[in-house]
Design an enzyme around this catalytic site. Structure first.
Site, PDB file in Angstrom:
ATOM      1  N   HIS A   1       0.908  -1.192   0.073  1.00  0.00           N
ATOM      2  CA  HIS A   1       0.063   0.022  -0.065  1.00  0.00           C
ATOM      3  C   HIS A   1       0.972   1.412   0.024  1.00  0.00           C
ATOM      4  O   HIS A   1       1.707   1.508   0.764  1.00  0.00           O
ATOM      5  CB  HIS A   1      -0.845   0.062   1.165  1.00  0.00           C
ATOM      6  CG  HIS A   1      -2.051   1.212   1.240  1.00  0.00           C
ATOM      7  ND1 HIS A   1      -2.869   0.984   0.585  1.00  0.00           N
ATOM      8  CD2 HIS A   1      -1.932   2.170   1.785  1.00  0.00           C
ATOM      9  CE1 HIS A   1      -3.862   2.159   0.544  1.00  0.00           C
ATOM     10  NE2 HIS A   1      -3.158   3.045   1.475  1.00  0.00           N
TER      11      HIS A   1
ATOM     12  N   GLU B   1       8.972   1.145  -3.310  1.00  0.00           N
ATOM     13  CA  GLU B   1       8.129  -0.451  -3.554  1.00  0.00           C
ATOM     14  C   GLU B   1       9.429  -1.026  -4.212  1.00  0.00           C
ATOM     15  O   GLU B   1       9.395  -2.190  -3.741  1.00  0.00           O
ATOM     16  CB  GLU B   1       7.072  -0.032  -4.218  1.00  0.00           C
ATOM     17  CG  GLU B   1       6.015   0.592  -3.590  1.00  0.00           C
ATOM     18  CD  GLU B   1       4.760   1.013  -4.286  1.00  0.00           C
ATOM     19  OE1 GLU B   1       3.668   0.901  -3.423  1.00  0.00           O
ATOM     20  OE2 GLU B   1       4.521   1.153  -5.256  1.00  0.00           O
TER      21      GLU B   1
HETATM   22  C1  GAR Z   1       1.421   1.189  -6.132  1.00  0.00           C
HETATM   23  O1  GAR Z   1       2.002   1.910  -5.926  1.00  0.00           O
HETATM   24  C2  GAR Z   1       0.745   0.259  -5.403  1.00  0.00           C
HETATM   25  O2  GAR Z   1       1.385   0.568  -3.821  1.00  0.00           O
HETATM   26  C3  GAR Z   1      -0.673   0.736  -5.400  1.00  0.00           C
HETATM   27  O3  GAR Z   1      -0.747   0.799  -6.670  1.00  0.00           O
HETATM   28  C4  GAR Z   1       0.563   0.973  -7.225  1.00  0.00           C
HETATM   29  C5  GAR Z   1       0.641   0.097  -8.480  1.00  0.00           C
HETATM   30  O4  GAR Z   1       1.640   0.339  -9.178  1.00  0.00           O
HETATM   31  N1  GAR Z   1      -1.688  -0.068  -4.561  1.00  0.00           N
HETATM   32  C6  GAR Z   1      -2.678   0.535  -4.068  1.00  0.00           C
HETATM   33  O5  GAR Z   1      -2.953   1.620  -4.153  1.00  0.00           O
HETATM   34  C7  GAR Z   1      -3.709  -0.479  -3.238  1.00  0.00           C
HETATM   35  N2  GAR Z   1      -4.509   0.354  -2.427  1.00  0.00           N
HETATM   36  P1  GAR Z   1       2.054  -0.885 -10.485  1.00  0.00           P
HETATM   37  O6  GAR Z   1       0.930  -1.213 -11.243  1.00  0.00           O
HETATM   38  O7  GAR Z   1       3.069   0.139 -11.226  1.00  0.00           O
HETATM   39  O8  GAR Z   1       3.100  -1.918  -9.528  1.00  0.00           O
END
Ligand code: GAR
Length: 192
Positions: free
Chosen positions: A105, A175
């Site tokens: 998250h 991340e």
């Molecule tokens: C990431 O920042 C993740 O933490 C977020 O979506 C993004 C996906 O990025 N998740 C949430 O907001 C869940 N509530 P990505 O598709 O480039 O991996």
């Protein structure tokens, strides 16, 4: 013994791709499936390039969790990773994988969690509220949305001229740097 991961993602899939690359040479952990509810999401293209099977399902199939469960069982999935998966998981799925579903998250939970809090909505709210820090939370998924036990949090500072774009980039860097290793350590602990 080899542990098998299924990654659920609804968006661009940069985290999913990063996790696949991290475990590509591992003999302990393998990504066996990428699951998505969005057939036109960038994640589908990425999965094809990575040569990892993709399973596309509807919201109905997720909530009913019969065919999807069979699919996961048929390939012996041990742990489910949510990497930008934006639908709420049904209780039946959470109960089927107790402490075996890990989410990332993009905020310092419990701040900026819950319904409607994802991606840019979070970064916008963080900046509007003049927070001086934000970050990422990696946690187990339980029945209460965004409230499962925290595995790891990492922070970043918010500068005075921070924009949604610059904060998104800072969060993505955190991340990519920490999520795969946190998954690896958690799986080693779970199955030691
Ligand atoms: C990431 O920042 C993740 O933490 C977020 O979506 C993004 C996906 O990025 N998740 C949430 O907001 C869940 N509530 P990505 O598709 O480039 O991996």
């Amino acid at each position: 013994m080899l542990k098998k991961l299924a990654i659920f993602a609804s968006g661009s899939g940069s985290n999913a791709e990063n996790i696949c690359n991290y475990f590509a040479e591992s003999s302990d952990i393998e990504v066996v499936l990428i699951c998505t509810n969005k057939q036109d999401a960038l994640i589908v293209k990425r999965a094809k390039k990575l040569n990892i099977p993709v399973h596309i399902f509807t919201k109905y199939e997720l909530n009913n969790f019969i065919d999807l469960h069979k699919k996961l069982q048929s390939i012996d999935v041990d742990v489910v990773i949510l990497a930008g998966f934006l639908l709420k998981l049904p209780s039946i799925m959470i109960n089927s994988y107790p402490n075996r579903i890990i989410n990332i998250h993009p905020s310092l939970l419990p701040k900026y969690g819950g319904k409607g809090m994802y991606g840019n909505n979070i970064h916008k709210a963080v900046i509007e509220n003049k927070e001086n820090e934000s970050g990422i939370s990696i946690h187990f998924v339980n029945q209460n949305y965004d409230e499962g036990k925290i595995i790891l949090q990492k922070k970043c500072a918010i500068s005075s001229d921070e924009s949604v774009e610059t904060l998104t980039e800072k969060i993505r860097e955190l991340e990519h740097a920490y999520f795969p290793n946190a998954i690896e350590k958690t799986i080693k602990k779970l199955y030691k």
